[in-house]
Design a protein around this motif. Sequence first.
Motif, PDB file in Angstrom:
ATOM      1  N   ASN A  10      -7.102  -5.049 -10.370  1.00 30.28           N
ATOM      2  CA  ASN A  10      -5.948  -5.797  -9.866  1.00 30.28           C
ATOM      3  C   ASN A  10      -5.361  -6.716 -10.929  1.00 30.28           C
ATOM      4  O   ASN A  10      -4.138  -6.812 -11.071  1.00 30.28           O
ATOM      5  CB  ASN A  10      -6.334  -6.605  -8.629  1.00 30.28           C
ATOM      6  CG  ASN A  10      -6.530  -5.747  -7.403  1.00 30.28           C
ATOM      7  OD1 ASN A  10      -6.048  -4.632  -7.323  1.00 30.28           O
ATOM      8  ND2 ASN A  10      -7.254  -6.279  -6.439  1.00 30.28           N
ATOM      9  N   GLN A  37      -0.259  -8.585  -4.474  1.00 29.95           N
ATOM     10  CA  GLN A  37      -1.132  -7.765  -5.320  1.00 29.95           C
ATOM     11  C   GLN A  37      -0.790  -6.287  -5.195  1.00 29.95           C
ATOM     12  O   GLN A  37      -0.812  -5.547  -6.176  1.00 29.95           O
ATOM     13  CB  GLN A  37      -2.612  -7.996  -4.990  1.00 29.95           C
ATOM     14  CG  GLN A  37      -3.553  -7.236  -5.904  1.00 29.95           C
ATOM     15  CD  GLN A  37      -3.390  -7.649  -7.362  1.00 29.95           C
ATOM     16  OE1 GLN A  37      -3.529  -8.824  -7.694  1.00 29.95           O
ATOM     17  NE2 GLN A  37      -3.095  -6.697  -8.237  1.00 29.95           N
ATOM     18  N   ASN A  41       0.171  -3.597  -8.015  1.00 30.58           N
ATOM     19  CA  ASN A  41      -0.534  -2.319  -8.156  1.00 30.58           C
ATOM     20  C   ASN A  41       0.436  -1.145  -8.222  1.00 30.58           C
ATOM     21  O   ASN A  41       0.249  -0.215  -9.022  1.00 30.58           O
ATOM     22  CB  ASN A  41      -1.521  -2.121  -7.007  1.00 30.58           C
ATOM     23  CG  ASN A  41      -2.645  -3.129  -7.015  1.00 30.58           C
ATOM     24  OD1 ASN A  41      -2.825  -3.882  -7.975  1.00 30.58           O
ATOM     25  ND2 ASN A  41      -3.392  -3.180  -5.938  1.00 30.58           N
ATOM     26  N   ALA A  88      -6.438   0.530  -9.057  1.00 28.99           N
ATOM     27  CA  ALA A  88      -5.715  -0.427  -8.216  1.00 28.99           C
ATOM     28  C   ALA A  88      -4.674   0.289  -7.355  1.00 28.99           C
ATOM     29  O   ALA A  88      -4.528  -0.014  -6.167  1.00 28.99           O
ATOM     30  CB  ALA A  88      -5.055  -1.491  -9.086  1.00 28.99           C
TER      31      ALA A  88
END
Length: 115
Positions: A10, A37, A41, A88
């Motif tokens: 991440n 996040q 990604n 990720a």
Amino acid sequence: MKATFDIVSNLCSQKVTNAYSTSFSLATKMLAPSIRQDIYNIYGFVRFADEIVDSFHDYDKAVLFARFEQSLEDALTDKIHLNPILNAFQHTVHKYNIQKSSIDAFMKSMRMDLT
């Protein structure tokens, strides 16, 4: 220990976002922390695919793209990949049940830009 690898993955996606696009990374900060996040990604994945197509002129881009595409398939199937960006991204794909057809359409558009 997979949790530690996921954190590192991440962080890599966030670093890619920040390094490649100041405006996008600033705009991302306005999004809810709960989805931020996952946006990193997705951006990291899209950026790396685009980087192969647009920047690696001294290399065989078709070969690099084919390898990246196979690695993507492996990541989505195995739910892990040693490439932290793909690791990720696969997490976000599975978390939101992003349709494979959408990913395939994106990859097809990138592949068309190779020539």
